[in-house]
Write a protein that holds these residues in place. Structure first.
Motif, PDB file in Angstrom:
ATOM      1  N   LYS A  15       0.824  -1.214   0.000  1.00 54.72           N
ATOM      2  CA  LYS A  15       0.000   0.000   0.000  1.00 54.72           C
ATOM      3  C   LYS A  15       0.858   1.264   0.000  1.00 54.72           C
ATOM      4  O   LYS A  15       0.418   2.309  -0.502  1.00 54.72           O
ATOM      5  N   SER A  16       2.059   1.192   0.566  1.00 59.32           N
ATOM      6  CA  SER A  16       2.960   2.350   0.527  1.00 59.32           C
ATOM      7  C   SER A  16       3.317   2.697  -0.908  1.00 59.32           C
ATOM      8  O   SER A  16       3.297   3.872  -1.318  1.00 59.32           O
ATOM      9  N   VAL A  17       3.633   1.672  -1.703  1.00 59.44           N
ATOM     10  CA  VAL A  17       3.958   1.892  -3.111  1.00 59.44           C
ATOM     11  C   VAL A  17       2.739   2.450  -3.847  1.00 59.44           C
ATOM     12  O   VAL A  17       2.838   3.397  -4.629  1.00 59.44           O
ATOM     13  N   ALA A  18       1.570   1.856  -3.574  1.00 58.00           N
ATOM     14  CA  ALA A  18       0.349   2.287  -4.255  1.00 58.00           C
ATOM     15  C   ALA A  18      -0.012   3.726  -3.894  1.00 58.00           C
ATOM     16  O   ALA A  18      -0.448   4.504  -4.749  1.00 58.00           O
ATOM     17  N   TRP A  19       0.164   4.102  -2.633  1.00 55.30           N
ATOM     18  CA  TRP A  19      -0.171   5.468  -2.218  1.00 55.30           C
ATOM     19  C   TRP A  19       0.744   6.495  -2.897  1.00 55.30           C
ATOM     20  O   TRP A  19       0.292   7.534  -3.375  1.00 55.30           O
ATOM     21  N   VAL A  20       2.044   6.186  -2.951  1.00 57.54           N
ATOM     22  CA  VAL A  20       2.996   7.096  -3.602  1.00 57.54           C
ATOM     23  C   VAL A  20       2.644   7.283  -5.074  1.00 57.54           C
ATOM     24  O   VAL A  20       2.719   8.394  -5.628  1.00 57.54           O
ATOM     25  N   MET A  21       2.210   6.204  -5.721  1.00 61.32           N
ATOM     26  CA  MET A  21       1.923   6.262  -7.148  1.00 61.32           C
ATOM     27  C   MET A  21       0.571   6.911  -7.463  1.00 61.32           C
ATOM     28  O   MET A  21       0.407   7.544  -8.509  1.00 61.32           O
ATOM     29  N   THR A  22      -0.412   6.752  -6.556  1.00 58.85           N
ATOM     30  CA  THR A  22      -1.759   7.261  -6.840  1.00 58.85           C
ATOM     31  C   THR A  22      -2.050   8.603  -6.188  1.00 58.85           C
ATOM     32  O   THR A  22      -2.835   9.399  -6.715  1.00 58.85           O
ATOM     33  N   GLY A  23      -1.469   8.857  -5.005  1.00 57.60           N
ATOM     34  CA  GLY A  23      -1.771  10.079  -4.268  1.00 57.60           C
ATOM     35  C   GLY A  23      -3.166  10.096  -3.689  1.00 57.60           C
ATOM     36  O   GLY A  23      -3.672  11.146  -3.262  1.00 57.60           O
ATOM     37  N   SER A  24      -3.815   8.938  -3.609  1.00 58.22           N
ATOM     38  CA  SER A  24      -5.193   8.845  -3.125  1.00 58.22           C
ATOM     39  C   SER A  24      -5.247   8.880  -1.599  1.00 58.22           C
ATOM     40  O   SER A  24      -4.521   8.135  -0.925  1.00 58.22           O
ATOM     41  N   VAL A  25      -6.126   9.735  -1.043  1.00 58.32           N
ATOM     42  CA  VAL A  25      -6.284   9.767   0.399  1.00 58.32           C
ATOM     43  C   VAL A  25      -6.986   8.514   0.893  1.00 58.32           C
ATOM     44  O   VAL A  25      -6.788   8.083   2.037  1.00 58.32           O
ATOM     45  N   SER A  26      -7.814   7.899   0.057  1.00 59.39           N
ATOM     46  CA  SER A  26      -8.427   6.623   0.426  1.00 59.39           C
ATOM     47  C   SER A  26      -7.368   5.534   0.568  1.00 59.39           C
ATOM     48  O   SER A  26      -7.420   4.698   1.471  1.00 59.39           O
ATOM     49  N   MET A  27      -6.395   5.567  -0.342  1.00 58.07           N
ATOM     50  CA  MET A  27      -5.287   4.616  -0.243  1.00 58.07           C
ATOM     51  C   MET A  27      -4.453   4.905   1.002  1.00 58.07           C
ATOM     52  O   MET A  27      -3.998   3.985   1.690  1.00 58.07           O
ATOM     53  N   LEU A  28      -4.260   6.184   1.297  1.00 57.98           N
ATOM     54  CA  LEU A  28      -3.556   6.555   2.524  1.00 57.98           C
ATOM     55  C   LEU A  28      -4.301   6.030   3.746  1.00 57.98           C
ATOM     56  O   LEU A  28      -3.688   5.534   4.693  1.00 57.98           O
TER      57      LEU A  28
ATOM     58  N   LEU B 160     -15.097  11.966  -4.512  1.00 52.29           N
ATOM     59  CA  LEU B 160     -15.396  10.671  -3.896  1.00 52.29           C
ATOM     60  C   LEU B 160     -14.231  10.160  -3.052  1.00 52.29           C
ATOM     61  O   LEU B 160     -14.431   9.468  -2.043  1.00 52.29           O
ATOM     62  N   ASP B 161     -13.008  10.508  -3.437  1.00 54.25           N
ATOM     63  CA  ASP B 161     -11.822  10.049  -2.706  1.00 54.25           C
ATOM     64  C   ASP B 161     -11.848  10.551  -1.262  1.00 54.25           C
ATOM     65  O   ASP B 161     -11.684   9.785  -0.307  1.00 54.25           O
ATOM     66  N   GLY B 162     -12.077  11.855  -1.096  1.00 57.08           N
ATOM     67  CA  GLY B 162     -12.130  12.418   0.249  1.00 57.08           C
ATOM     68  C   GLY B 162     -13.315  11.906   1.042  1.00 57.08           C
ATOM     69  O   GLY B 162     -13.217  11.652   2.253  1.00 57.08           O
ATOM     70  N   ALA B 163     -14.466  11.734   0.360  1.00 53.85           N
ATOM     71  CA  ALA B 163     -15.677  11.269   1.049  1.00 53.85           C
ATOM     72  C   ALA B 163     -15.503   9.846   1.563  1.00 53.85           C
ATOM     73  O   ALA B 163     -15.861   9.537   2.709  1.00 53.85           O
TER      74      ALA B 163
END
Length: 304
Positions: free
Chosen positions: A30-43, A181-184
């Motif tokens: 998930k660390s790799v995915a968060w860095v690549m997507t910048g999604s707060v949901s992923m965070l 939708l990401d923030g929600a």
């Protein structure tokens, strides 16, 4: 130590180690995915996995300590270490939810596009597969041991399944322009995590306060006592749970004309039958002599 007890100990350690290993793998992915997507949901999912790993480590230490046999300073064993671990998990989980609420609010106020959605979706599918496998192990161990710590650990992994499905939906729809939708969803995940923390904390506190066991347990004990012809009734039934051990105390009514040997044998039979239904029980029976009369079944008061 019996073979059955050794087997329970191995199962508990297997579940705890599996939880730690799963959390560490998911943190890396998930660390790799968060860095690549910048999604707060992923965070949010990443922070949840970090909390899971910390909670799992607490569980592992607590379970090892709870398995230490009773000693001179801890006559009732070390089972409450599991409830303390659950309370510690609740604190970590609540802290993570507050952080996510802050990040999700910022994302709602300033939505930005999500990049490399396919990578994020792939990581979420991997997360669902690993989490489901871990839950199968945990459910098996809970059925065999009744561990409070493993049950608490399992609770937020169950919530992870729903969270991961939600994040896949966010990643898929964000490419269609649904940036808000990401923030929600991140905010919804944070509130869901906070609710889980409250449930874990409530259960752990009740165990530490020696709450009575559920009413069906008391009904089963009543039926066991009533099955013995020489048992005239019972009263002052008290129960509590400490880790995997349940403590059962009651006053058993019997004919005052019974010899000491007969009274002792009756108490032993009742204790044996209770332990047959509750293998991990610590049973204490006080004998009360009563005048000979018709057998009366005394119903225990219902647990609050």
């Amino acid at each position: 130590m019996s073979d059955g007890t050794n087997r329970e100990h191995r199962l508990l350690l297997l579940a705890a180690l599996s939880s730690v290993a799963t959390a560490l793998v998911l943190i890396a992915a998930k660390s790799v995915a968060w860095v690549m997507t910048g999604s707060v949901s992923m965070l949010a999912s990443l922070v949840d996995s970090v909390m899971d790993s910390m909670a799992s480590l607490i569980n592992f230490v607590a379970i090892r300590y709870s398995l230490v046999p009773a000693d001179e300073e801890h006559r009732f064993g070390h089972g409450k270490a599991e409830a303390l671990a659950g309370l510690g998990q609740a604190v970590f989980i609540a802290g993570s939810s507050v952080f996510l609420i802050h990040q999700s609010t910022l994302k709602l106020m300033n939505p930005t596009p999500i990049e490399a959605s396919a990578v994020g979706i792939g990581v979420m599918v991997l997360s669902i597969a690993l989490t489901f496998g871990l839950l199968l192990i945990q459910r098996y161990v809970i059925r065999r041991t009744g561990s409070t710590a493993i049950e608490a650990d399992s609770l937020h992994y169950v919530s992870d399944l729903a969270v991961n499905v939600g994040i896949i939906t966010v990643l898929a729809l964000s490419s269609m322009g649904w940036l808000w939708l990401d923030g929600a969803v991140g905010l919804a995940i944070a509130l869901f995590i906070l609710r889980s923390a409250w449930q874990i904390a409530s259960e752990s506190v009740q165990l530490l306060l020696d709450r009575e066991m559920p009413g069906d347990v008391r009904t089963r004990i009543s039926a066991i006592v009533s099955s013995h012809h020489d048992a005239l009734g019972f009263h002052d039934l008290r129960t509590r749970q400490s880790g995997r051990t349940c403590f059962i105390q009651l006053h058993l009514d019997m004919d005052q004309n019974l010899t000491l040997r007969m009274a002792h044998d009756l108490a032993d039979r009742v204790e044996r039958d209770i332990k047959r239904d509750f293998p991990s029980a610590d049973v204490i029976i006080h004998l009360d002599p009563v005048a000979v009369g018709p057998k009366v079944r005394v119903e225990p008061p219902q647990a609050p």
